[in-house]
Scaffold this motif. Structure first.
Motif, PDB file in Angstrom:
ATOM      1  N   ASP A  56       0.754  -1.018  -0.348  1.00  0.00           N
ATOM      2  CA  ASP A  56      -0.026   0.096  -0.139  1.00  0.00           C
ATOM      3  C   ASP A  56       0.652   1.741  -0.060  1.00  0.00           C
ATOM      4  O   ASP A  56       0.555   2.347  -0.689  1.00  0.00           O
ATOM      5  CB  ASP A  56      -0.915  -0.068   1.122  1.00  0.00           C
ATOM      6  CG  ASP A  56      -2.125  -0.462   0.646  1.00  0.00           C
ATOM      7  OD1 ASP A  56      -2.488  -1.767  -0.164  1.00  0.00           O
ATOM      8  OD2 ASP A  56      -2.470  -1.486   2.307  1.00  0.00           O
ATOM      9  N   LEU A  57       1.726   1.403   0.585  1.00  0.00           N
ATOM     10  CA  LEU A  57       2.423   2.313   0.674  1.00  0.00           C
ATOM     11  C   LEU A  57       3.786   2.224  -0.176  1.00  0.00           C
ATOM     12  O   LEU A  57       3.622   3.925  -0.473  1.00  0.00           O
ATOM     13  CB  LEU A  57       3.548   2.247   1.776  1.00  0.00           C
ATOM     14  CG  LEU A  57       3.498   2.667   3.420  1.00  0.00           C
ATOM     15  CD1 LEU A  57       4.439   1.596   4.333  1.00  0.00           C
ATOM     16  CD2 LEU A  57       2.614   4.356   3.955  1.00  0.00           C
ATOM     17  N   GLU A  58       3.611   1.766  -1.169  1.00  0.00           N
ATOM     18  CA  GLU A  58       4.371   1.595  -2.352  1.00  0.00           C
ATOM     19  C   GLU A  58       4.066   2.264  -3.218  1.00  0.00           C
ATOM     20  O   GLU A  58       4.377   2.879  -4.478  1.00  0.00           O
ATOM     21  CB  GLU A  58       5.198   0.432  -2.772  1.00  0.00           C
ATOM     22  CG  GLU A  58       6.217   0.043  -1.572  1.00  0.00           C
ATOM     23  CD  GLU A  58       6.842  -0.956  -2.631  1.00  0.00           C
ATOM     24  OE1 GLU A  58       7.528  -1.373  -3.489  1.00  0.00           O
ATOM     25  OE2 GLU A  58       7.210  -2.365  -1.709  1.00  0.00           O
ATOM     26  N   ARG A  59       2.091   1.883  -3.582  1.00  0.00           N
ATOM     27  CA  ARG A  59       1.066   2.279  -4.691  1.00  0.00           C
ATOM     28  C   ARG A  59       1.262   3.826  -4.162  1.00  0.00           C
ATOM     29  O   ARG A  59       1.281   4.523  -4.938  1.00  0.00           O
ATOM     30  CB  ARG A  59       0.289   1.117  -4.397  1.00  0.00           C
ATOM     31  CG  ARG A  59       0.999   0.454  -4.961  1.00  0.00           C
ATOM     32  CD  ARG A  59      -1.123  -0.524  -5.416  1.00  0.00           C
ATOM     33  NE  ARG A  59      -1.864  -0.155  -4.047  1.00  0.00           N
ATOM     34  CZ  ARG A  59      -1.738  -1.473  -3.310  1.00  0.00           C
ATOM     35  NH1 ARG A  59      -1.096  -2.620  -4.072  1.00  0.00           N
ATOM     36  NH2 ARG A  59      -2.521  -2.108  -2.120  1.00  0.00           N
ATOM     37  N   GLN A  60       0.948   4.578  -2.933  1.00  0.00           N
ATOM     38  CA  GLN A  60       0.724   5.502  -2.689  1.00  0.00           C
ATOM     39  C   GLN A  60       1.957   6.667  -3.460  1.00  0.00           C
ATOM     40  O   GLN A  60       1.855   7.487  -3.062  1.00  0.00           O
ATOM     41  CB  GLN A  60       0.233   5.773  -0.795  1.00  0.00           C
ATOM     42  CG  GLN A  60      -1.237   4.684  -0.519  1.00  0.00           C
ATOM     43  CD  GLN A  60      -1.343   4.843   0.137  1.00  0.00           C
ATOM     44  OE1 GLN A  60      -0.729   5.113   1.585  1.00  0.00           O
ATOM     45  NE2 GLN A  60      -2.000   3.540   0.998  1.00  0.00           N
TER      46      GLN A  60
ATOM     47  N   ARG B 218      13.967   4.621   2.457  1.00  0.00           N
ATOM     48  CA  ARG B 218      14.037   4.418   1.245  1.00  0.00           C
ATOM     49  C   ARG B 218      12.703   5.142   0.172  1.00  0.00           C
ATOM     50  O   ARG B 218      13.436   5.779  -0.847  1.00  0.00           O
ATOM     51  CB  ARG B 218      13.807   2.851   0.811  1.00  0.00           C
ATOM     52  CG  ARG B 218      15.459   2.266   1.209  1.00  0.00           C
ATOM     53  CD  ARG B 218      16.361   2.714  -0.187  1.00  0.00           C
ATOM     54  NE  ARG B 218      16.048   2.451  -1.614  1.00  0.00           N
ATOM     55  CZ  ARG B 218      16.103   2.576  -2.567  1.00  0.00           C
ATOM     56  NH1 ARG B 218      16.399   4.098  -2.694  1.00  0.00           N
ATOM     57  NH2 ARG B 218      15.633   2.512  -3.669  1.00  0.00           N
ATOM     58  N   LEU B 219      11.653   5.296   0.771  1.00  0.00           N
ATOM     59  CA  LEU B 219      10.628   5.580   0.245  1.00  0.00           C
ATOM     60  C   LEU B 219      10.625   6.923   0.648  1.00  0.00           C
ATOM     61  O   LEU B 219       9.980   7.801  -0.513  1.00  0.00           O
ATOM     62  CB  LEU B 219       9.242   5.332   1.043  1.00  0.00           C
ATOM     63  CG  LEU B 219       8.891   3.808   0.611  1.00  0.00           C
ATOM     64  CD1 LEU B 219       7.423   3.753   1.295  1.00  0.00           C
ATOM     65  CD2 LEU B 219       8.425   3.858  -0.643  1.00  0.00           C
ATOM     66  N   LEU B 220      11.047   7.751   0.874  1.00  0.00           N
ATOM     67  CA  LEU B 220      11.761   9.164   1.347  1.00  0.00           C
ATOM     68  C   LEU B 220      13.238   9.524   0.581  1.00  0.00           C
ATOM     69  O   LEU B 220      13.433  11.342   0.690  1.00  0.00           O
ATOM     70  CB  LEU B 220      12.217   9.493   3.099  1.00  0.00           C
ATOM     71  CG  LEU B 220      10.946   9.137   3.662  1.00  0.00           C
ATOM     72  CD1 LEU B 220      11.007   9.167   5.390  1.00  0.00           C
ATOM     73  CD2 LEU B 220       9.415   9.799   3.325  1.00  0.00           C
TER      74      LEU B 220
END
Length: 375
Positions: A212-216, A254-256
């Motif tokens: 979910d986080l990767e999609r958002q 890494r998302l950031l």
């Protein structure tokens, strides 16, 4: 003779700075005329601030933060001045380390939060440093995939704004992914206080959450940096190398836009390992355990590879040696020694009590000086 002493931390309270001093003290007792240079090292986990400050100086910024289960703890961020505002060093182990929950491992793994790391990152940003290095342990008390951290920063979008225009580097001890058969969850399941059943439950939960986080959030702005120095893109960030460090905090960072790099290499650059090796005749390094995984990513491996470029002999001291002569030869390691002598003819000696480990390390260094010093 010029001896460079560059160990990692040993077990218990014997950190890298203390280990380097103990080795130097023992060596000097045998050969007081040798020139000894101390350069304690870290793989990015516990002790990161100590070793960078010992080599570079800087200012410690005290930070009040929450530990894995919400108990307040005192931590600090190290700011080293330099171009572009300098570098701020964050040691995540101060708020996520397993030492904070010695008797609540399962509870912390299931219900603990990485939110405390947000206070350290905000303090790092407040120093106006253009570069922030976050040292992450392989295993943390929490296993939330960085969910608590992102929540404390206001979500991924708000967190990216907080960290905007800064070079965010992750100093990770190994390239363990968050998900998968050989990921952080599998390693967590080997902890007898946690067990495989709880680890599998957490794996399922994190699989859905990270998707979910990767999609958002969309794809991270930086590719994954592997230990070999090459770049590779992966379909799932949560399955990429290094995303499992710190209980998955590496995934969130890494998302950031953070760049994962081998922790020992990051520290080597920060403390000037290459220059120190260039001035030495012999290199003495060490750690608590020197085993097969440590041949690729560890302080000992980084120190040995740096010395190999100059064909310098390297001697390793560890509490436990689990490698053979054939395995260490490609790294240019000339000798490996346990802190306490063992042999096939008598059982392994029990590890010395924590209070006596420093004395044992010093005694081993005295014996090594008789063998390796040319003075």
């Amino acid at each position: 003779m010029h001896v460079l002493i560059a160990p990692d931390r040993f077990s218990g309270p014997l950190n890298a700075v203390q280990a380097a001093r103990a080795l130097a003290s023992g060596w000097a007792e045998t050969v007081p005329t040798d020139r000894l240079s101390l350069l304690p090292m870290s793989d990015g986990a516990a002790g990161l601030l100590d070793v960078v400050m010992a080599a570079r100086g800087g200012s410690l910024v005290p930070v009040s933060a929450d530990g894995p289960l919400g108990a307040p703890t005192v931590a600090a961020v190290l700011h080293v001045p330099g171009d572009g505002g300098g570098t701020a060093y964050v040691e995540a182990d101060q708020v996520l380390g397993t030492h904070l929950v010695p008797r609540e491992r399962a509870h912390a793994a299931k219900d603990g939060s990485s939110a405390g790391l947000a206070a350290l990152l905000e303090a790092a940003v407040a120093t106006n440093a253009g570069r922030i290095v976050v040292g992450l342990p392989t295993v943390a008390a929490t296993h939330d995939g960085g969910r608590g951290l992102l929540g404390a920063l206001g979500g991924a979008t708000a967190a990216r704004e907080v960290l905007a225009r800064r070079d965010l580097v992750l100093a990770v001890a190994d390239d363990l992914p968050l998900l998968g058969l050989h990921g952080a969850g599998a390693l967590l399941g080997e902890d007898p206080d946690v067990g495989p059943a709880l680890a599998q439950e957490l794996e399922r939960d994190l699989g859905a959450m990270t998707a979910d986080l990767e999609r958002q959030a969309g794809p991270p702005p930086n590719p994954v940096l592997l230990s070999a120095g090459t770049e590779e893109r992966h379909g799932r960030l949560a399955s990429s190398p290094g995303s499992g460090a710190g209980g998955g905090v590496a995934f969130a960072l890494r998302l950031l836009g953070a760049r994962p790099m081998p922790g020992a290499d990051v520290v080597a650059g920060a403390v000037g390992l290459a220059g120190a090796v260039a001035r030495a005749d012999l290199v003495l390094t060490g750690s608590a355990v020197f085993d097969a995984p440590a041949l690729t990513q560890s302080v000992v491996a980084t120190v040995a590879r740096t010395a190999l470029d100059r064909a310098l002999p390297v001697v390793v001291v560890a509490e436990e040696i689990r490698t053979s002569r054939r395995e260490v030869a490609p790294l240019g390691i000339s000798g490996t020694y346990e802190v306490q002598d063992t042999s096939r003819l008598r059982p392994r000696l029990a590890a010395p009590p924590a209070a006596d480990l420093e004395t044992a390390v010093r005694a081993r260094a005295r014996r090594l000086a008789r063998t390796w010093s040319t003075s």
